[in-house]
Design a protein around this motif. Sequence first.
Motif, mmCIF file in Angstrom:
data_model
loop_
_atom_site.group_PDB
_atom_site.id
_atom_site.type_symbol
_atom_site.label_atom_id
_atom_site.label_comp_id
_atom_site.label_asym_id
_atom_site.label_seq_id
_atom_site.Cartn_x
_atom_site.Cartn_y
_atom_site.Cartn_z
ATOM 1 N N MET A 78 5.610 0.139 7.165
ATOM 2 C CA MET A 78 5.173 0.016 5.782
ATOM 3 C C MET A 78 6.351 -0.332 4.877
ATOM 4 O O MET A 78 6.179 -0.937 3.834
ATOM 5 N N ASN A 83 2.796 9.150 3.833
ATOM 6 C CA ASN A 83 3.590 9.211 5.061
ATOM 7 C C ASN A 83 3.867 7.789 5.554
ATOM 8 O O ASN A 83 3.556 7.429 6.681
ATOM 9 N N PHE A 119 0.850 -1.193 0.000
ATOM 10 C CA PHE A 119 0.000 0.000 0.000
ATOM 11 C C PHE A 119 0.881 1.235 0.000
ATOM 12 O O PHE A 119 1.797 1.346 0.800
ATOM 13 N N ALA A 120 0.596 2.142 -0.907
ATOM 14 C CA ALA A 120 1.370 3.365 -0.982
ATOM 15 C C ALA A 120 0.731 4.420 -0.087
ATOM 16 O O ALA A 120 -0.383 4.852 -0.334
ATOM 17 N N PHE A 121 1.412 4.789 0.960
ATOM 18 C CA PHE A 121 0.988 5.906 1.788
ATOM 19 C C PHE A 121 2.023 7.000 1.635
ATOM 20 O O PHE A 121 3.215 6.720 1.596
#
Lengths: 204, 161
Positions: free
Chosen positions: B106, B101, B97-99
């Motif tokens: 992650m 922040n 998952f691209a967050f």
Amino acid sequence: MTDELSLTPIQLDALREIGNVGAGNSATALSQIINKRIDMNVPKVALVPIETVPDLVGGPDAIVVGVFLRVYGRAPSNILFLLPQHSAFYLVDTLMGREHGTTKRLDPMDESALKEIGNILSGAYLNAFFNFTHIAMLPSIPALAMDMAGAILNVVLVQLGQMGDQALVIETEFLAEDDGINGHFFLVPDPGSLSTIIQAVGVE
Amino acid sequence: MASLIRVGMADYKVGRSPSSLISYGLGSCIGISLYDPQSKVGGLLHIMLPDSNQARASDNPAKFADTGLPLMLNDVLKLGANKARLVAKIAGGAQMFAFSNATDIMKVGTRNAEAVKKILQRMGIRVIAEDTGGNYGRTVQIDLDTGVYRVKTIDRGEKTI
């Protein structure tokens, strides 16, 4: 910290009831959006060995769409809403007013719609959670991925894996009246959050 | 008969030709294969985390790169592999998952890949192929007859390394 391996039946019951009300709220929200009756099962609250969690959604190589939200506050947690690929496509077709079977892949607008569904379900769930526990929980913006179930579940399991070999999973399955959609909603408290939640419901 | 042996998350298996070892649905996890081409003996380890610093005594050692690799090495040697001939291939270590922040947790895929390479180097085992990173899941399979390491994805097809 409450040892996760030693939850009493009453504590598990309390967690199940919270999950029940939360999921009920979410199911109502989903039902209103797509204008279909949504059935849900009694939430499973279970401590499961983390390596078996992917089996709950059809095995580690089943293709699923996952909407992930990080939950901030006194009891940090992760929320994961998982839909088998065909359910996700069906839901998107419903939301976009297209004939079922139209969607073959997700475009950015479809992804956005599914993220929003994850957002709404989580909001409804956490509201119920707050009513029980008075622990305010704020979800992050949602993130979405379509991939193998095992790979997507990695994200929450890794966090748990740092602390132990078992995961407390509060899981509810949603089913639309025409069987087109089934989804799994997971609330996975961080290892330290469990004792906060247990205390708040007063069943230490 | 050639059998397909399944390796779960935080698990490892060893075997010999003509078996294959497979592990499904790796995200940030890493699948590390060890193989001795002459004795056709090898193993596959599916780790979740780079190191066992915060682990409890009861934890499963195959969950971590630093405790899982020595275990698998030991078992592969017991089956008749020669350490000097052993080669490693690794795949996985994605960020699903691209967050914007993204927290450390992650990015655990990247840390996993780095840790695995460092540990293998310390153990004196060559990494001859690698397919890590990205934002997609992988299923990995090592054929103990040929040493071919197959990496399957959903949208990006299949490759052998």
